[in-house]
Design an enzyme around this catalytic site. Sequence first.
Site, PDB file in Angstrom:
ATOM      1  N   HIS A 133      -5.474   0.595  -2.631  1.00  0.00           N
ATOM      2  CA  HIS A 133      -5.451  -0.679  -1.922  1.00  0.00           C
ATOM      3  C   HIS A 133      -5.881  -0.406  -0.490  1.00  0.00           C
ATOM      4  O   HIS A 133      -5.217   0.306   0.246  1.00  0.00           O
ATOM      5  CB  HIS A 133      -4.055  -1.304  -1.947  1.00  0.00           C
ATOM      6  CG  HIS A 133      -3.994  -2.640  -1.275  1.00  0.00           C
ATOM      7  ND1 HIS A 133      -4.335  -3.810  -1.912  1.00  0.00           N
ATOM      8  CD2 HIS A 133      -3.652  -2.972   0.002  1.00  0.00           C
ATOM      9  CE1 HIS A 133      -4.196  -4.820  -1.079  1.00  0.00           C
ATOM     10  NE2 HIS A 133      -3.783  -4.336   0.104  1.00  0.00           N
ATOM     11  N   CYS A 134      -6.987  -1.033  -0.093  1.00  0.00           N
ATOM     12  CA  CYS A 134      -7.540  -0.802   1.236  1.00  0.00           C
ATOM     13  C   CYS A 134      -7.078  -1.902   2.181  1.00  0.00           C
ATOM     14  O   CYS A 134      -7.424  -3.070   1.970  1.00  0.00           O
ATOM     15  CB  CYS A 134      -9.057  -0.764   1.191  1.00  0.00           C
ATOM     16  SG  CYS A 134      -9.812  -0.473   2.802  1.00  0.00           S
ATOM     17  N   PRO A 135      -6.313  -1.590   3.214  1.00  0.00           N
ATOM     18  CA  PRO A 135      -5.885  -2.637   4.154  1.00  0.00           C
ATOM     19  C   PRO A 135      -7.019  -3.149   5.034  1.00  0.00           C
ATOM     20  O   PRO A 135      -6.927  -4.264   5.545  1.00  0.00           O
ATOM     21  CB  PRO A 135      -4.822  -1.945   5.005  1.00  0.00           C
ATOM     22  CG  PRO A 135      -5.137  -0.509   4.916  1.00  0.00           C
ATOM     23  CD  PRO A 135      -5.765  -0.275   3.583  1.00  0.00           C
ATOM     24  N   ASN A 138      -8.381  -5.689   2.961  1.00  0.00           N
ATOM     25  CA  ASN A 138      -7.286  -6.522   2.431  1.00  0.00           C
ATOM     26  C   ASN A 138      -7.494  -6.846   0.948  1.00  0.00           C
ATOM     27  O   ASN A 138      -7.327  -7.974   0.499  1.00  0.00           O
ATOM     28  CB  ASN A 138      -7.161  -7.813   3.250  1.00  0.00           C
ATOM     29  CG  ASN A 138      -5.875  -8.572   2.927  1.00  0.00           C
ATOM     30  OD1 ASN A 138      -4.877  -7.956   2.565  1.00  0.00           O
ATOM     31  ND2 ASN A 138      -5.920  -9.890   3.040  1.00  0.00           N
TER      32      ASN A 138
END
EC number: 2.3.1.225
Length: 715
Positions: A133-135, A138
């Site tokens: 999950h890449c912040p 998002n």
Amino acid sequence: MPAESGKRFKPSKYVPVSAAAIFLVGATTLFFAFTCPGLSLYVSPAVPIYNAIMFLFVLANFSMATFMDPGIFPRAEEDEDKEDDFRAPLYKTVEIKGIQVRMKWCATCRFYRPPRCSHCSVCDNCVEEFDHHCPWVNNCIGRRNYRYFFLFLLSLTAHIMGVFGFGLLYVLYHIEELSGVRTAVTMAVMCVAGLFFIPVAGLTGFHVVLVARGRTTNEQVTGKFRGGVNPFTNGCCNNVSRVLCSSPAPRYLGRPKKEKTIVIRPPFLRPEVSDGQITVKIMDNGIQGELRRTKSKGSLEITESQSADAEPPPPPKPDLSRYTGLRTHLGLATNEDSSLLAKDSPPTPTMYKYRPGYSSSSTSAAMPHSSSAKLSRGDSLKEPTSIAESSRHPSYRSEPSLEPESFRSPTFGKSFHFDPLSSGSRSSSLKSAQGTGFELGQLQSIRSEGTTSTSYKSLANQTRNGSLSYDSLLTPSDSPDFESVQAGPEPDPPLGYTSPFLSARLAQQREAERHPRLVPTGPTHREPSPVRYDNLSRHIVASLQEREKLLRQSPPLPGREEEPGLGDSGIQSTPGSGHAPRTSSSSDDSKRSPLGKTPLGRPAVPRFGKPDGLRGRGVGSPEPGPTAPYLGRSMSYSSQKAQPGVSETEEVALQPLLTPKDEVQLKTTYSKSNGQPKSLGSASPGPGQPPLSSPTRGGVKKVSGVGGTTYEISV
């Protein structure tokens, strides 16, 4: 981000992606505004074009990685895998290229996760080939958007390198003017680009290695294939081509659509079940009739919900529009007799409470027994031949009935089951005679007012005690003499017929107008029909035999001519005034009337000195010709003594068949003779008329029978 539309808004989730977008767009804008114009003059005009193309490519991949579905699996419904949710093991094993790969049960999504699938704790969804999950974007990085994420990293690294390199070149050209605005802005953009270059370049290199080896970030970090062989790798080139050149994976989730509200006009509405005519074909003993009833939506639902044991709902009221001639008659009878029936009549037994009477004619409708009897009684005067036709058909006993004959329609084509001992519960039930010149077609059931409640109650009591059986309920059609009657000239309607449904007051007023004095004629020779005791109980058979013995032993009355064959005919007669006729039906008369034994051409000798013109008719006897029914007063339920000169005949009342409560009701009910006071029935004959027979002045004799029963005999 695509999965966040229906969830709670969290501002903290958008801080990293917003910062990345601002730095990317802001730094590039400053570069194009302050650095590119000088580079186009000093270096080449292609420098701004290259940077613009690279920036657009970075921005496009960033947008695709942010807003594209990573490959989310839809969750199972609550009851889709209910058993697996409780009993399934935590892991299942599948074999891929000879290597065992475990699939874990997802309690949130309620299914076994496919290989390389993992549940994202941030997005709360299972993602196919979950990478991480890449912040900064998002969004989860999965099978469907990993390509764009990888290209974003590559293009961003190249873009950062280009911005930093071309900015350094611009500073070198303007080294004397470092305090200038353009040179200062260019140096600031270079610092930002250099600051992001190190992590972006490092992340890009890491993913290049993962792509080359055919792994995901999740598999690499968790060390799933650290000590073994990766079953998902196809070589370096194939792995790179698979990521960059393969067709996009399918989408498992439908695009969220807003529910549209559509107003439906009446043409598209399904019509509700409204009140309407429903035709039901009824097959009963070979008779087809159409039953038209009005059923509403609620009644249909109640009928469907009812069990087979439940009592059927009461049938609807009869359609008076089809019987225009009886509208006034039924209205008067219903209004004036409702109070009498409510007080005197017992509740109808459940066995024959809702039995519609079906007519053999196509125009008659099925109605409840009370209304059907009223309507059919009026129709029988107009259509007398329907019974003659229906009586020739074989009688069907598929459904026994304890309903009295007087409550049935004359046109009903079934044999009547009647109690042979119900005459013991009536006050004046043994009145019947036959005239000359009768016709087979005109058969009517004429009963006295007030016998309804007693016959119902006696039948109900006998049914509860089990003393009677259905086979013992004989019918007039069972007699062998029933079909041997020859048709004679058609007589006129009976002059003394009074509807049993009229009130006592109306009947009393109409009697004087309807019945003139009739000239007495000769009596009719009668022979008794055999009495059937097949299926009666022992007590009843013994009571009947004792009653016959007492009748034979009793001395004959003076002035009375005893004819052969009349000892057990069950017919008794009492004198009365000619203007107060009364007829009553009896079960004994219905079985004892020999229809074919009387000659049609000669007059009969009077019996008991009673005129033939004042005779009544039984249930099964044909209609007399010009004679009118006549009825005297029974002495079983009267407390007054007979006047001198008036003869009283023997009458035996089977009192054990009735309870004391029944006797009280009978005394109250039978105190009137067809709606007339008792004084009218006991009036002495006119001065010109001689006494019919000598009076009997004996008392009341009590005889005890078998089973403790007691009989009262008027001697």
